[in-house]
Design an enzyme around this catalytic site. Structure first.
Site, PDB file in Angstrom:
ATOM      1  NE  ARG A   1      56.978 -39.122  47.789  1.00  0.00           N
ATOM      2  CZ  ARG A   1      57.023 -40.106  46.908  1.00  0.00           C
ATOM      3  NH1 ARG A   1      56.076 -41.009  46.873  1.00  0.00           N
ATOM      4  NH2 ARG A   1      58.009 -40.184  46.028  1.00  0.00           N
TER       5      ARG A   1
ATOM      6  CG  HIS B   1      57.424 -44.711  49.179  1.00  0.00           C
ATOM      7  ND1 HIS B   1      56.076 -44.532  49.352  1.00  0.00           N
ATOM      8  CD2 HIS B   1      57.709 -45.944  49.688  1.00  0.00           C
ATOM      9  CE1 HIS B   1      55.554 -45.603  49.925  1.00  0.00           C
ATOM     10  NE2 HIS B   1      56.539 -46.472  50.147  1.00  0.00           N
TER      11      HIS B   1
ATOM     12  CE1 TYR C   1      59.391 -41.458  42.846  1.00  0.00           C
ATOM     13  CE2 TYR C   1      61.078 -43.029  43.483  1.00  0.00           C
ATOM     14  CZ  TYR C   1      60.095 -42.128  43.833  1.00  0.00           C
ATOM     15  OH  TYR C   1      59.821 -41.887  45.155  1.00  0.00           O
TER      16      TYR C   1
END
Length: 337
Positions: A238, A242, A250
């Site tokens: 990715r 998100h 993170y």
């Protein structure tokens, strides 16, 4: 496959630009031409392109909340999908579904924002095809964070018990939202879940469209020939957060640079050039793809927004009086209160 992949990548880049309009410098999720959340899949393109290359219009595909690359590979109308994302009445769902709830009946494609929700739906489509004596198949795409959901396990079980023509494709991008895979899942290789259900399972450990294509060819053929389900897991990466607006605190500092070196599009370009495809042909494909995306976005932005009263249409209402009367009559005949 290359055209689908470069189209999907540029589509996501353009959507990112449109989405962030009006949302900066202070991020406001309700502002701009695309309000709400937006989950992009840059870096995932190999899985959608490699699997959907083997599918027909009558085959069913269900996608997760990060669906655009899969929809493009399945042949979903780009104009209508873009209009849906912009909330316009000419969208796939009249602007009411948004980017996580796309539905195209002409291509048998649907997706959902609910984790692992596409698995039972795909199994249902596969069961219907088997009962009707058709050779169509169903494919359920899901993220690695979905493989601990009950709906996923139940779907694997029913698919294997009934020997249904369905392929489950896990897109493993290492992160279940902001949690690393090893903190939430007890197996490093999600395809190992297949062993507990007695079905074939395979992990494609590289973000390689050709490797995905070869594995999917066998899995789809197995399903189409009446030999039951398969579970595949594809390692993808990715490139973005998100969701748009995700600060990604993170993620390790060097991760983005590391995974961009594993980008599946340059990898496929290199393979095509090694096989004798001319660079000019790849450039032509890329130009054509970019023009198609730009035209779809321009068209979508010109489409009308739904009228306010349409919010009450195409939703659940109280049942018609004649239905209630019929139900009451049936209950009375059965002596049921």
């Amino acid at each position: 496959m290359y055209e689908n992949m470069v189209t999907a990548r540029y589509y996501e880049e353009r959507l990112q630009e449109e989405y962030l309009e009006g949302k900066q410098p202070a991020f406001d999720i309700s502002a701009g031409p695309i309000p709400g959340e937006l989950h992009l899949a840059a870096g995932h393109e190999a899985s959608g392109a490699g699997v959907c290359q083997h599918l027909r219009d009558d085959d069913t595909v269900t996608g997760p909340h990060r669906p655009h690359h899969i929809a493009i590979a399945k042949g979903v109308d780009l104009n209508k999908m873009t209009a849906e994302i912009f909330g316009r009445e000419t969208g796939l769902c009249k602007g009411k579904g948004g980017h996580m709830h796309l539905f195209d009946s002409t291509k048998n494609f649907a997706c959902s924002g609910i984790i692992a929700q596409g698995c039972p739906t795909a199994v249902g489509a596969a069961l219907a095809a088997k009962k009707r004596g058709l050779d169509s198949v169903a494919v359920a795409f899901l993220g690695e964070g979905a493989i601990d959901q009950g709906g996923f396990f139940e779907s694997l079980n029913l698919a294997q018990v009934q020997q249904l023509p369905v392929v489950f494709v896990i897109e493993d991008n290492d992160w279940a939202i902001s949690m690393p895979k090893d903190r939430v899942t007890d197996v490093k290789d999600g395809s190992m879940r297949a062993k507990g259900h007695g079905m074939p399972g395979e992990r494609i450990d590289s973000n390689d469209a050709i490797a995905v294509y070869e594995a999917a060819k066998e899995a789809v053929s197995r399903a189409r020939n009446g030999n039951g389900p398969t579970l595949l897991e594809v390692q993808v990466h990715r490139h973005m957060g998100h969701f748009m607006g995700d600060a990604e605190a993170y993620r390790p500092d060097d991760e983005i640079e590391r995974i961009k070196k594993l980008d599946p599009i340059p990898r496929l370009e290199k393979d095509l050039l090694n096989e004798g495809v001319e660079q000019s042909e790849l450039d032509e494909i890329r130009t054509r793809s970019h023009e198609r995306v730009d035209e779809a976005i321009a068209w979508a932005k010109e489409q009308p927004e739904p009228e306010p009263h349409e919010a009450l249409e195409d939703v659940f209402h109280n049942p018609p009086e004649e239905w209630v009367e019929a139900a009451n009559m049936a209950a009375a005949q059965e002596g049921d209160d």
